[in-house]
Design an enzyme around this catalytic site. Sequence first.
Site, PDB file in Angstrom:
ATOM      1  N   ASP A 129       0.743  -1.131   0.078  1.00 28.16           N
ATOM      2  CA  ASP A 129       0.058   0.048   0.008  1.00 28.16           C
ATOM      3  C   ASP A 129       0.904   1.274  -0.054  1.00 28.16           C
ATOM      4  O   ASP A 129       1.502   1.514   0.971  1.00 28.16           O
ATOM      5  CB  ASP A 129      -0.992  -0.061   1.231  1.00 28.16           C
ATOM      6  CG  ASP A 129      -1.961   1.061   1.278  1.00 28.16           C
ATOM      7  OD1 ASP A 129      -1.309   2.473   1.219  1.00 28.16           O
ATOM      8  OD2 ASP A 129      -2.877   1.025   1.952  1.00 28.16           O
ATOM      9  N   GLY A 130       0.992   1.845  -0.970  1.00 28.98           N
ATOM     10  CA  GLY A 130       1.804   3.022  -1.262  1.00 28.98           C
ATOM     11  C   GLY A 130       1.641   4.179  -0.118  1.00 28.98           C
ATOM     12  O   GLY A 130       2.764   4.799   0.508  1.00 28.98           O
ATOM     13  N   ASP A 147       1.159   7.531  -9.591  1.00 27.37           N
ATOM     14  CA  ASP A 147       0.228   7.425 -10.713  1.00 27.37           C
ATOM     15  C   ASP A 147      -0.502   6.167 -10.246  1.00 27.37           C
ATOM     16  O   ASP A 147      -0.748   5.024 -10.973  1.00 27.37           O
ATOM     17  CB  ASP A 147       1.151   7.007 -11.884  1.00 27.37           C
ATOM     18  CG  ASP A 147       0.420   6.919 -13.006  1.00 27.37           C
ATOM     19  OD1 ASP A 147      -0.863   7.388 -13.273  1.00 27.37           O
ATOM     20  OD2 ASP A 147       0.757   6.329 -14.137  1.00 27.37           O
TER      21      ASP A 147
END
Length: 286
Positions: A129-130, A147
Amino acid sequence: MTTDSLPPDGAQPGDFQSLQYTRPFVLDDGESKSLHFTQGELQSRMRLDRPWRLELDYTRTMMGFLLFNRAPAHIGMIGLGGGSLAKFCHRHLRASRMTVLEINPHVLALRHDFRVPDDDARFQVIAADGAMYLHTQAPRYEVLLVDGFDHDGQPAALCTQRFYDDCFAALPAGGVLVVNLHYEHPDYPVLLGRISRSFSGNAVEIMSAEKSNSIVFARKGAAISPRALSLPGSLAGLDAEARAELKPELARMLWEMKSLEPDGDAWEGHLRPCLTPGPGLKGQTA
Protein backbone atom coordinates in the site's frame (compact mmCIF):
# COMPACT_ATOMS: atom_id res chain seq x y z
CA MET A 1 9.19 -10.00 -8.67
CA THR A 2 7.65 -13.43 -8.14
CA THR A 3 4.90 -14.26 -5.68
CA ASP A 4 7.62 -15.70 -3.45
CA SER A 5 8.89 -12.16 -2.87
CA LEU A 6 5.52 -10.79 -1.77
CA PRO A 7 5.39 -9.91 1.94
CA PRO A 8 3.68 -12.54 4.14
CA ASP A 9 0.64 -10.29 4.66
CA GLY A 10 0.46 -9.17 1.00
CA ALA A 11 -2.53 -10.17 -1.11
CA GLN A 12 -1.82 -12.69 -3.84
CA PRO A 13 -4.00 -13.56 -6.84
CA GLY A 14 -6.50 -16.22 -5.82
CA ASP A 15 -6.39 -15.74 -2.06
CA PHE A 16 -9.22 -14.28 0.02
CA GLN A 17 -7.59 -10.89 0.53
CA SER A 18 -7.19 -10.41 -3.22
CA LEU A 19 -10.99 -10.33 -3.64
CA GLN A 20 -11.04 -6.70 -2.50
CA TYR A 21 -9.05 -5.66 -5.58
CA THR A 22 -10.46 -5.35 -9.08
CA ARG A 23 -8.96 -7.65 -11.67
CA PRO A 24 -7.89 -5.70 -14.78
CA PHE A 25 -8.16 -7.12 -18.28
CA VAL A 26 -5.76 -6.97 -21.21
CA LEU A 27 -6.52 -6.27 -24.86
CA ASP A 28 -4.05 -7.31 -27.57
CA ASP A 29 -4.51 -6.04 -31.15
CA GLY A 30 -1.33 -7.59 -32.51
CA GLU A 31 0.60 -4.32 -32.38
CA SER A 32 -0.01 -3.25 -28.79
CA LYS A 33 -1.31 -4.45 -25.45
CA SER A 34 -3.50 -2.29 -23.24
CA LEU A 35 -4.52 -2.57 -19.60
CA HIS A 36 -8.08 -1.70 -18.51
CA PHE A 37 -10.24 -1.84 -15.40
CA THR A 38 -13.36 -0.86 -17.39
CA GLN A 39 -14.18 -0.59 -21.09
CA GLY A 40 -14.23 3.20 -20.94
CA GLU A 41 -10.92 3.75 -19.13
CA LEU A 42 -7.46 3.03 -20.53
CA GLN A 43 -4.84 2.48 -17.83
CA SER A 44 -1.78 1.66 -19.91
CA ARG A 45 -0.73 0.85 -23.45
CA MET A 46 2.42 -0.93 -24.64
CA ARG A 47 3.78 -1.29 -28.15
CA LEU A 48 4.83 -4.89 -28.67
CA ASP A 49 7.86 -3.96 -30.78
CA ARG A 50 9.06 -1.26 -28.34
CA PRO A 51 7.64 -2.06 -24.90
CA TRP A 52 9.62 0.73 -23.21
CA ARG A 53 8.09 3.56 -25.27
CA LEU A 54 5.70 6.02 -23.61
CA GLU A 55 2.50 5.57 -25.61
CA LEU A 56 0.18 7.72 -23.47
CA ASP A 57 0.75 11.46 -23.54
CA TYR A 58 0.47 11.99 -19.78
CA THR A 59 3.43 9.66 -19.15
CA ARG A 60 5.65 11.91 -21.26
CA THR A 61 4.43 14.87 -19.22
CA MET A 62 5.29 13.06 -15.97
CA MET A 63 8.84 12.62 -17.28
CA GLY A 64 9.07 16.40 -17.00
CA PHE A 65 10.79 15.80 -13.67
CA LEU A 66 13.96 15.69 -15.80
CA LEU A 67 13.67 19.48 -16.06
CA PHE A 68 14.39 19.58 -12.32
CA ASN A 69 16.74 16.61 -11.97
CA ARG A 70 18.11 14.84 -15.04
CA ALA A 71 19.72 12.00 -13.05
CA PRO A 72 17.97 11.33 -9.73
CA ALA A 73 19.77 8.75 -7.60
CA HIS A 74 16.52 7.11 -6.46
CA ILE A 75 13.08 7.35 -8.10
CA GLY A 76 10.03 6.17 -6.16
CA MET A 77 6.76 5.37 -7.87
CA ILE A 78 3.29 4.52 -6.54
CA GLY A 79 1.23 2.53 -9.04
CA LEU A 80 2.78 0.06 -11.48
CA GLY A 81 -0.06 -0.38 -13.99
CA GLY A 82 1.40 -1.62 -17.25
CA GLY A 83 4.81 -0.32 -16.22
CA SER A 84 5.26 2.33 -18.91
CA LEU A 85 7.17 4.82 -16.77
CA ALA A 86 9.05 2.06 -14.96
CA LYS A 87 10.26 0.53 -18.23
CA PHE A 88 11.27 3.87 -19.71
CA CYS A 89 13.22 4.90 -16.61
CA HIS A 90 14.89 1.49 -16.30
CA ARG A 91 16.04 1.59 -19.91
CA HIS A 92 17.05 5.23 -20.25
CA LEU A 93 18.05 6.46 -16.77
CA ARG A 94 20.93 4.09 -16.15
CA ALA A 95 22.31 6.04 -13.20
CA SER A 96 19.00 5.95 -11.32
CA ARG A 97 17.66 3.33 -8.93
CA MET A 98 13.88 2.82 -8.96
CA THR A 99 11.41 1.41 -6.45
CA VAL A 100 7.78 0.83 -7.50
CA LEU A 101 4.95 0.25 -5.01
CA GLU A 102 1.84 -1.58 -6.25
CA ILE A 103 -1.08 -2.68 -4.06
CA ASN A 104 -3.18 -4.72 -6.51
CA PRO A 105 -2.00 -8.36 -6.75
CA HIS A 106 -3.81 -8.82 -10.08
CA VAL A 107 -1.78 -5.97 -11.58
CA LEU A 108 1.41 -7.51 -10.20
CA ALA A 109 0.45 -10.83 -11.79
CA LEU A 110 0.54 -9.14 -15.23
CA ARG A 111 4.05 -7.85 -14.74
CA HIS A 112 5.68 -10.15 -17.27
CA ASP A 113 2.80 -9.78 -19.75
CA PHE A 114 3.78 -6.12 -19.94
CA ARG A 115 7.51 -6.90 -19.97
CA VAL A 116 8.30 -5.08 -16.76
CA PRO A 117 11.96 -5.84 -15.93
CA ASP A 118 12.87 -8.34 -13.26
CA ASP A 119 14.14 -6.99 -9.96
CA ASP A 120 17.84 -6.22 -9.94
CA ALA A 121 20.32 -3.95 -8.19
CA ARG A 122 18.64 -0.78 -9.44
CA PHE A 123 15.02 -1.82 -9.96
CA GLN A 124 12.49 -3.27 -7.52
CA VAL A 125 8.73 -3.74 -7.44
CA ILE A 126 7.22 -4.08 -3.96
CA ALA A 127 3.71 -5.36 -3.19
CA ALA A 128 2.58 -2.64 -0.82
CA ASP A 129 0.00 0.00 0.00
CA GLY A 130 1.83 3.09 -1.22
CA ALA A 131 0.29 5.47 1.32
CA MET A 132 0.98 3.10 4.22
CA TYR A 133 4.51 2.43 2.99
CA LEU A 134 5.42 6.11 2.90
CA HIS A 135 3.96 6.68 6.36
CA THR A 136 5.54 3.68 8.10
CA GLN A 137 8.79 3.03 6.21
CA ALA A 138 9.93 6.64 5.70
CA PRO A 139 11.71 5.98 2.37
CA ARG A 140 13.89 8.56 0.64
CA TYR A 141 13.52 9.48 -3.03
CA GLU A 142 14.90 12.34 -5.11
CA VAL A 143 11.82 12.02 -7.34
CA LEU A 144 8.47 10.51 -6.34
CA LEU A 145 5.90 9.67 -9.05
CA VAL A 146 2.30 9.12 -7.95
CA ASP A 147 0.21 7.38 -10.61
CA GLY A 148 -2.02 5.04 -8.61
CA PHE A 149 -5.49 4.40 -10.02
CA ASP A 150 -8.14 1.69 -9.77
CA HIS A 151 -11.59 1.17 -11.31
CA ASP A 152 -12.95 4.10 -9.28
CA GLY A 153 -10.11 6.48 -10.14
CA GLN A 154 -7.45 7.62 -7.70
CA PRO A 155 -7.83 5.83 -4.33
CA ALA A 156 -8.78 8.05 -1.40
CA ALA A 157 -5.64 7.01 0.52
CA LEU A 158 -3.50 8.65 -2.18
CA CYS A 159 -5.35 11.97 -1.91
CA THR A 160 -5.26 12.88 1.79
CA GLN A 161 -3.37 15.75 3.37
CA ARG A 162 -1.36 13.25 5.40
CA PHE A 163 -0.37 11.42 2.22
CA TYR A 164 0.95 14.57 0.57
CA ASP A 165 2.70 15.49 3.82
CA ASP A 166 4.36 12.04 3.75
CA CYS A 167 5.38 12.64 0.12
CA PHE A 168 7.04 15.87 1.24
CA ALA A 169 8.83 14.04 4.06
CA ALA A 170 10.12 11.37 1.63
CA LEU A 171 12.01 13.96 -0.44
CA PRO A 172 15.34 15.64 0.31
CA ALA A 173 15.85 19.35 -0.28
CA GLY A 174 15.26 19.95 -3.98
CA GLY A 175 13.31 16.70 -4.36
CA VAL A 176 10.33 16.63 -6.72
CA LEU A 177 6.86 15.11 -6.36
CA VAL A 178 4.96 14.37 -9.59
CA VAL A 179 1.24 13.58 -9.28
CA ASN A 180 -1.09 12.46 -12.05
CA LEU A 181 -4.64 13.74 -11.46
CA HIS A 182 -7.83 13.49 -13.49
CA TYR A 183 -8.62 17.08 -14.41
CA GLU A 184 -12.40 16.49 -14.39
CA HIS A 185 -12.49 14.85 -10.95
CA PRO A 186 -14.97 16.76 -8.76
CA ASP A 187 -12.38 17.10 -5.98
CA TYR A 188 -9.60 18.27 -8.28
CA PRO A 189 -9.34 21.76 -6.70
CA VAL A 190 -9.29 20.19 -3.23
CA LEU A 191 -6.42 17.89 -4.16
CA LEU A 192 -4.46 20.78 -5.66
CA GLY A 193 -4.96 22.68 -2.43
CA ARG A 194 -3.61 19.79 -0.38
CA ILE A 195 -0.50 19.40 -2.53
CA SER A 196 0.07 23.14 -2.40
CA ARG A 197 -0.31 23.16 1.39
CA SER A 198 2.20 20.34 1.87
CA PHE A 199 4.77 22.11 -0.34
CA SER A 200 4.07 25.68 0.80
CA GLY A 201 2.67 26.53 -2.62
CA ASN A 202 5.86 25.55 -4.47
CA ALA A 203 4.07 23.67 -7.24
CA VAL A 204 2.91 24.00 -10.81
CA GLU A 205 0.22 22.10 -12.73
CA ILE A 206 0.46 21.25 -16.41
CA MET A 207 -2.25 19.67 -18.50
CA SER A 208 -1.27 16.71 -20.63
CA ALA A 209 -1.48 17.24 -24.39
CA GLU A 210 -4.86 15.51 -24.61
CA LYS A 211 -6.10 17.60 -21.64
CA SER A 212 -7.66 14.72 -19.70
CA ASN A 213 -4.90 14.52 -17.10
CA SER A 214 -3.29 17.27 -15.07
CA ILE A 215 0.24 16.64 -13.87
CA VAL A 216 1.30 18.50 -10.73
CA PHE A 217 4.99 19.10 -10.03
CA ALA A 218 5.86 20.12 -6.48
CA ARG A 219 9.36 20.79 -5.22
CA LYS A 220 10.76 20.68 -1.70
CA GLY A 221 12.78 23.71 -0.75
CA ALA A 222 14.21 25.52 -3.76
CA ALA A 223 11.49 27.52 -5.52
CA ILE A 224 10.41 26.36 -8.96
CA SER A 225 11.78 28.93 -11.41
CA PRO A 226 11.39 28.55 -15.18
CA ARG A 227 14.58 30.56 -15.66
CA ALA A 228 16.56 27.88 -13.83
CA LEU A 229 15.31 25.07 -16.10
CA SER A 230 17.24 23.99 -19.19
CA LEU A 231 15.85 21.82 -21.96
CA PRO A 232 19.28 20.81 -23.38
CA GLY A 233 20.55 20.08 -19.87
CA SER A 234 17.51 17.96 -19.02
CA LEU A 235 17.97 15.81 -22.12
CA ALA A 236 21.78 15.61 -22.02
CA GLY A 237 21.95 12.24 -20.28
CA LEU A 238 19.56 10.46 -22.66
CA ASP A 239 20.26 8.54 -25.83
CA ALA A 240 18.97 9.74 -29.19
CA GLU A 241 15.80 7.65 -29.02
CA ALA A 242 14.76 8.98 -25.60
CA ARG A 243 15.65 12.58 -26.52
CA ALA A 244 13.47 12.39 -29.63
CA GLU A 245 10.59 10.97 -27.59
CA LEU A 246 10.70 13.54 -24.78
CA LYS A 247 12.02 16.74 -26.37
CA PRO A 248 8.71 18.01 -27.83
CA GLU A 249 6.84 17.49 -24.56
CA LEU A 250 9.50 18.96 -22.30
CA ALA A 251 9.81 21.95 -24.65
CA ARG A 252 6.03 22.45 -24.45
CA MET A 253 6.12 22.24 -20.66
CA LEU A 254 8.96 24.73 -20.38
CA TRP A 255 7.16 27.18 -22.64
CA GLU A 256 3.98 26.82 -20.59
CA MET A 257 5.79 27.47 -17.32
CA LYS A 258 7.61 30.49 -18.73
CA SER A 259 4.28 31.88 -19.97
CA LEU A 260 3.24 32.21 -16.32
CA GLU A 261 6.20 34.42 -15.48
CA PRO A 262 4.71 37.89 -14.85
CA ASP A 263 6.29 40.85 -16.63
CA GLY A 264 9.63 39.10 -16.93
CA ASP A 265 10.14 39.10 -13.15
CA ALA A 266 11.37 36.07 -11.25
CA TRP A 267 8.55 33.59 -10.73
CA GLU A 268 7.92 32.53 -7.15
CA GLY A 269 7.08 28.98 -8.24
CA HIS A 270 3.61 28.89 -6.69
CA LEU A 271 0.37 27.50 -8.05
CA ARG A 272 -1.23 30.57 -9.60
CA PRO A 273 -4.04 31.49 -11.99
CA CYS A 274 -3.13 31.60 -15.68
CA LEU A 275 -5.21 34.50 -16.99
CA THR A 276 -4.41 33.79 -20.62
CA PRO A 277 -3.73 30.07 -20.68
CA GLY A 278 -1.75 28.69 -23.58
CA PRO A 279 -2.58 25.27 -25.04
CA GLY A 280 -2.36 22.52 -22.49
CA LEU A 281 -1.92 24.42 -19.21
CA LYS A 282 -4.30 25.41 -16.48
CA GLY A 283 -3.08 27.36 -13.50
CA GLN A 284 -5.24 27.63 -10.39
CA THR A 285 -4.77 29.20 -6.99
CA ALA A 286 -5.00 26.70 -4.16
